[in-house]
Design a protein around this motif. Structure first.
Motif, short mmCIF file in Angstrom:
data_model
loop_
_atom_site.label_atom_id
_atom_site.label_comp_id
_atom_site.label_asym_id
_atom_site.label_seq_id
_atom_site.Cartn_x
_atom_site.Cartn_y
_atom_site.Cartn_z
N THR A 1 -3.03 20.89 23.79
CA THR A 1 -2.79 21.81 24.90
C THR A 1 -4.07 22.47 25.37
OG1 THR A 1 -2.22 23.54 23.31
CG2 THR A 1 -0.40 22.27 24.25
N SER A 2 -5.10 22.50 24.54
CA SER A 2 -6.37 23.11 24.96
C SER A 2 -7.07 22.27 26.03
CB SER A 2 -7.29 23.31 23.75
OG SER A 2 -7.67 22.05 23.22
N GLU A 3 -6.74 20.99 26.16
CA GLU A 3 -7.34 20.13 27.17
C GLU A 3 -6.62 20.23 28.52
OE1 GLU A 3 -9.12 16.41 26.21
OE2 GLU A 3 -8.32 16.53 24.18
N ARG A 4 -5.49 20.89 28.54
CA ARG A 4 -4.71 21.04 29.76
C ARG A 4 -5.20 22.27 30.51
NH1 ARG A 4 1.27 19.46 27.32
NH2 ARG A 4 0.49 17.70 26.15
N GLU A 5 -5.84 22.03 31.65
CA GLU A 5 -6.40 23.11 32.45
C GLU A 5 -5.78 23.07 33.84
OE1 GLU A 5 -10.63 22.58 32.40
OE2 GLU A 5 -10.72 22.68 30.22
N PHE A 6 -5.13 24.15 34.22
CA PHE A 6 -4.50 24.25 35.53
C PHE A 6 -5.36 25.08 36.48
CE2 PHE A 6 -1.04 23.35 32.66
CZ PHE A 6 -0.20 22.52 33.40
N SER A 7 -5.25 24.80 37.77
CA SER A 7 -5.94 25.56 38.81
C SER A 7 -4.90 25.97 39.85
CB SER A 7 -7.03 24.71 39.47
OG SER A 7 -7.48 25.33 40.67
N GLN A 8 -5.00 27.18 40.35
CA GLN A 8 -4.09 27.63 41.41
C GLN A 8 -4.39 26.94 42.73
OE1 GLN A 8 -1.45 29.48 40.92
NE2 GLN A 8 -1.93 29.91 38.79
N LEU A 9 -5.62 26.40 42.89
CA LEU A 9 -6.05 25.84 44.16
C LEU A 9 -5.65 24.39 44.37
CD1 LEU A 9 -9.64 27.35 44.23
CD2 LEU A 9 -7.57 28.23 45.33
N MET A 10 -5.74 23.58 43.31
CA MET A 10 -5.47 22.14 43.45
C MET A 10 -5.22 21.53 42.08
SD MET A 10 -9.37 20.71 44.05
CE MET A 10 -9.66 21.85 45.38
N PRO A 11 -4.64 20.32 42.06
CA PRO A 11 -4.46 19.65 40.77
C PRO A 11 -5.81 19.43 40.09
CG PRO A 11 -3.26 18.49 42.50
CD PRO A 11 -4.13 19.52 43.18
N THR A 12 -5.82 19.48 38.78
CA THR A 12 -7.04 19.17 38.04
C THR A 12 -6.87 17.80 37.38
OG1 THR A 12 -6.29 20.22 35.98
CG2 THR A 12 -7.50 21.60 37.56
N LYS A 13 -7.99 17.13 37.17
CA LYS A 13 -7.94 15.86 36.44
C LYS A 13 -9.14 15.79 35.51
CE LYS A 13 -10.01 12.75 39.83
NZ LYS A 13 -9.81 11.53 40.60
#
Length: 101
Positions: free
Chosen positions: A7-19
């Motif tokens: 779960t530490s590798e999962r990074e969300f952004s309010q602006l756009m999808p992250t990859k």
């Protein structure tokens, strides 16, 4: 060697999808996508086959066009053939692992 997606590798952004590229070797790539509810990875093609696996959440996965889609949830996956248009839309916060081969 085993690769664990924590779960530490999962990074969300309010602006756009992250990859995030997790693996790129021996003809196989794995990419982790994190989308907030309402975010979209637009329709696109790949010269390779792609498997998308939903790790968490729920979304609409486009099957050739945005008008044709299937709703997938945690544990579900879809296989796209070479050059087949694909993309997805998050119905709720969602993480997707794509395997490109």
């Amino acid at each position: 060697m085993a690769k664990v997606v924590s779960t530490s590798e999962r990074e969300f952004s309010q602006l756009m999808p992250t990859k995030k590229m997790l693996l790129n070797e021996d003809g196989l790539r794995s990419i982790l996508f994190c989308l907030k509810e309402g975010q979209k990875v637009p329709l696109h093609t790949s010269p390779h086959r792609v498997i998308t696996l939903v790790l968490s959440g729920k979304g609409k996965f486009f099957l050739g066009s945005e008008e044709k889609s299937v709703e997938l949830k945690e544990g579900d996956y879809v296989l796209y053939e070479k050059e087949e248009p694909h993309g997805f839309y998050a119905l709720e916060d969602m993480t997707v692992l794509a395997f490109v081969f």
